[in-house]
Design a protein around this motif. Structure first.
Motif: not given
Lengths: 70, 255, 354
Positions: B81-87, C50-61
């Motif tokens: 949720v937070k990463r999609a909508r940081p605001d 990241q280049e496009l300022n979109r969300a990316y997470v290396s998840a723990e699982s």
């Protein structure tokens, strides 16, 4: 004048508020609510309530809905 | 002049009635969360990742947008949720089993990543919803339905000190353990919740509060006796305090 | 790699084609955990997002990854994860929740050998996992099966569209062969309509009561009503979205049914059969759910034999048998794991079978 409001239909008879009141103004009543609980009542004939809100802060069930200090 | 010093918080649903057992401190904790949401004016931007256990129906009480999470996964959903909508203001409300047993990986990694999320964890030393089994925070010697002669080291090992572990994560901005056993401590608990919410708003990192709470039903105690137990037994293992607060130069240290 | 995909037409791997297509489809969030043979998707996304300022997470699982997707989707965002076989097993609980929560989760599943850790060779052993699911309760995932790198890109677009249109988790079911092979691919414009999610997405309870996205239904009656409604939706999906390809079915005596990378060899085998005077045809399901069972039923009235070709121990054959319903014999030509049976192998087996 300080005062509290009790919504007795929310009281689950844990009686935590009774011990909390520094002026001993809350007691178990003879009334039973729609949950089948013997509810608490506020009894302050001499206007001793100081509006400390300890009862409402302690109540886990939002049964003490309002506290006024004055 | 008369002033109103207590009211039902606006961030709770209208005419809310809790489904918790009589004397259960969950009710106080939920109210404190609602009061802080009110005071920080967060209701309209808050999104809650709910959890499994006695806290499962918290979205029936808090009048905020909520997403249900599978058991232990609230922190992952909150991250999404937070990463999609940081605001938005994103928080979780979980039990100790959800946060520190089945969800421990998600909890620690959210803290390590420094997710701008606030987490409330209720520690009542048992699995309440399922009838009082041994959980990650069950005290040594404590009798539960799955530790019939008490928690011993040979079979069960040690309980986890959650606030201390979270404080050791470098992404954590605030980690505290509070208690609801007295009115004075309830007021301190509210201050801690506020702090855990504020560090998110300021973008400082992960905010965490572990709340020592009661389960009179499964402990087979009166609500009063349950609070005595929090003071006399739980607090010996789970010492209340602020374990990390980067706004106050308080860093976690291994003791 | 990022740079070469800036071109519209490129020679690239299936995994990169999927990742680039996801970016072009407007994917706002990627959450993932590495596993062969799909790790290139996460690698590509880590840089590009990241280049496009979109969300990316290396998840723990993978557990965390799929639940992060659920969280992001609950806000109406376009979000995805990608994984493979044994790790997709870890995601089954969340997929069950996401169907019940009616969230537009997109999962790319690049199959490898199983069961268990298995190996990293291509496989179609997760047909059941994708179409029947390993999560609890009654639910269905929309499943799209590409057979070329071009389709890896095209069906990634479609996966995002269908997931959002029907608020249902959608799986792009590729395999290690497609993920790793290079082919020319053209990235078309993403022309699917954007779906309005304002009636359900979590945005903060501004001027309204808090919305709850939940599957928890303590009352049996509520669960009954919900499931009836959910299955109405599946009926609509079955009526509108079933997609397949046919070759030589007009006059076929032998009908091959095959999906994904395996169907490429079957296509060649159809030609070889015809050169030998065997009238063969092929039906390739592009959507594995909804499955083209109506069309298979129709064709089974005209052909003498149906043969499914799969790289597993025979999974899709079960759905084919249900569709054929005993009209004609249904046989299996399979390989447990690895590269699909060669066209020559298929031809030999067909000659044996007739």
């Amino acid at each position: 004048m300080s005062n509290i409001v009790i919504d007795s239909n929310k009281c689950k008879a844990c009686y935590l508020c009774i011990k909390e009141c520094p002026k001993n103004l809350i007691r178990v009543s003879e009334k039973t609510n729609n949950l089948g609980n013997k509810v608490v009542e506020f009894n302050d004939p001499e206007n001793k309530c100081i509006g400390c809100a300890m009862c409402a802060t302690r109540c886990p069930d939002l049964a003490i809905t309002e506290v006024y200090r004055g | 002049m008369t002033t109103q010093v207590f009211k039902i918080p606006d961030s709770l649903r209208k005419d809310v009635k809790y489904s918790f057992c009589p004397g259960c401190d969950h009710g106080v904790a939920v109210r404190l969360v609602a009061e802080v949401l009110d005071e920080l004016n967060l209701k309209e931007k808050a999104i809650l990742a709910a959890s499994i256990g006695c806290s499962v129906t918290i979205y029936d009480f808090l009048n905020v947008d909520s997403i249900e999470s599978p058991h232990g996964r609230a922190m992952a959903e909150a991250t999404g949720v937070k990463r999609a909508r940081p605001d938005k203001f994103v928080f979780t409300y979980q039990g100790d089993g959800d946060f520190a047993s089945i969800g421990l990986a998600e909890s620690l990694h959210a803290a390590l990543r420094g997710e701008k999320i606030s987490a409330i964890c209720i520690n009542n030393t048992t699995y309440g919803m399922t009838g009082g089994q041994l959980g990650p925070t069950t005290l040594l010697g404590q009798v539960t339905t799955t530790s019939p002669t008490g928690r011993n080291l040979e079979y069960y090992g040690y309980p986890i000190k959650i606030a201390e572990h979270i404080a050791l994560c470098e992404g954590t901005a605030f980690s505290a353990r509070v208690s609801l056993d007295t009115v004075a401590n309830i007021r301190k608990a509210k201050e801690a919740i506020k702090k855990a919410f504020e560090v998110q708003i300021k973008g400082l990192g992960f905010g965490f509060v572990e709340i020592l709470s009661t389960c009179p039903t499964n402990w087979k105690m009166t609500p009063d006796q349950a609070h005595e137990r929090v003071r006399n037994e739980m607090m010996k293992t789970f010492v209340p305090g602020i374990y990390k607060d980067i706004t106050n130069n308080k860093q976690a240290v291994l003791v | 790699m990022t740079q070469c995909l800036a071109e519209k037409k490129v020679l690239t791997k299936g995994n990169y084609a999927i990742a680039q297509a996801a970016i072009l489809a407007g994917c706002e969030c990627y959450f993932g955990y590495p596993i062969t043979p799909q790790s290139e998707i996460g690698e590509f996304m880590s840089g590009k997002m990241q280049e496009l300022n979109r969300a990316y997470v290396s998840a723990e699982s993978e557990l965390a990854a799929i639940n992060m997707v659920i969280g992001a989707c609950s806000t109406g965002a376009k979000a995805m994860t990608s994984s493979s076989s044994c790790a997709v097993s870890l995601m089954q609980e969340a997929l069950s929740y996401a169907t019940s929560d009616q969230l537009p989760v997109v999962l790319v599943s690049v199959m490898r050998g199983g069961p268990g850790l298995g190996n990293i060779y291509p496989s179609q052993g997760d047909y059941f996992q994708a179409t029947k699911g390993g999560g609890n309760g009654d639910y269905k995932l929309i499943v799209l099966a590409p057979s070329t790198v071009q389709e890896c890109a095209d069906l990634t677009y479609k996966a995002f569209y269908l997931a959002h249109k029907y608020k249902n988790p959608t799986v792009l079911l590729a395999d290690g062969l497609l993920g790793q092979m290079m082919e020319p691919v053209e990235f078309k414009d993403y022309t699917y309509p954007e779906i309005d999610n304002s009636s359900w997405a979590l945005t903060g309870a501004k001027g309204r009561d808090g919305r709850v996205i939940r599957s928890y239904a303590p009352l049996a009656e509520d669960q009954c009503v919900f499931l009836e409604k959910l299955y109405q939706k599946y009926k609509t999906i079955e009526e509108n979205e079933t997609e397949w390809e046919e070759i030589g079915t007009e006059d076929a005596d032998i009908l091959f049914i095959s999906f994904g990378s395996t169907s490429r060899n079957v296509k060649t085998a159809v030609k070889m059969c015809r050169e030998k005077g065997i009238k063969a045809g092929m039906l390739r399901p592009i959507t594995l759910y909804p499955f083209p069972n109506k069309r298979i039923k129709e064709l089974s009235e005209k052909v003498k034999k149906v043969i499914t070709v799969e790289v597993n121990m025979g999974q899709m054959i079960n759905d084919v048998k249900l569709a054929v319903n005993g009209k004609v014999p249904v046989e299996l030509i399979n390989k447990p794991v690895g590269a699909p049976p060669a066209p020559e192998e298929i031809l030999l087996k067909v000659e044996d079978l007739i």
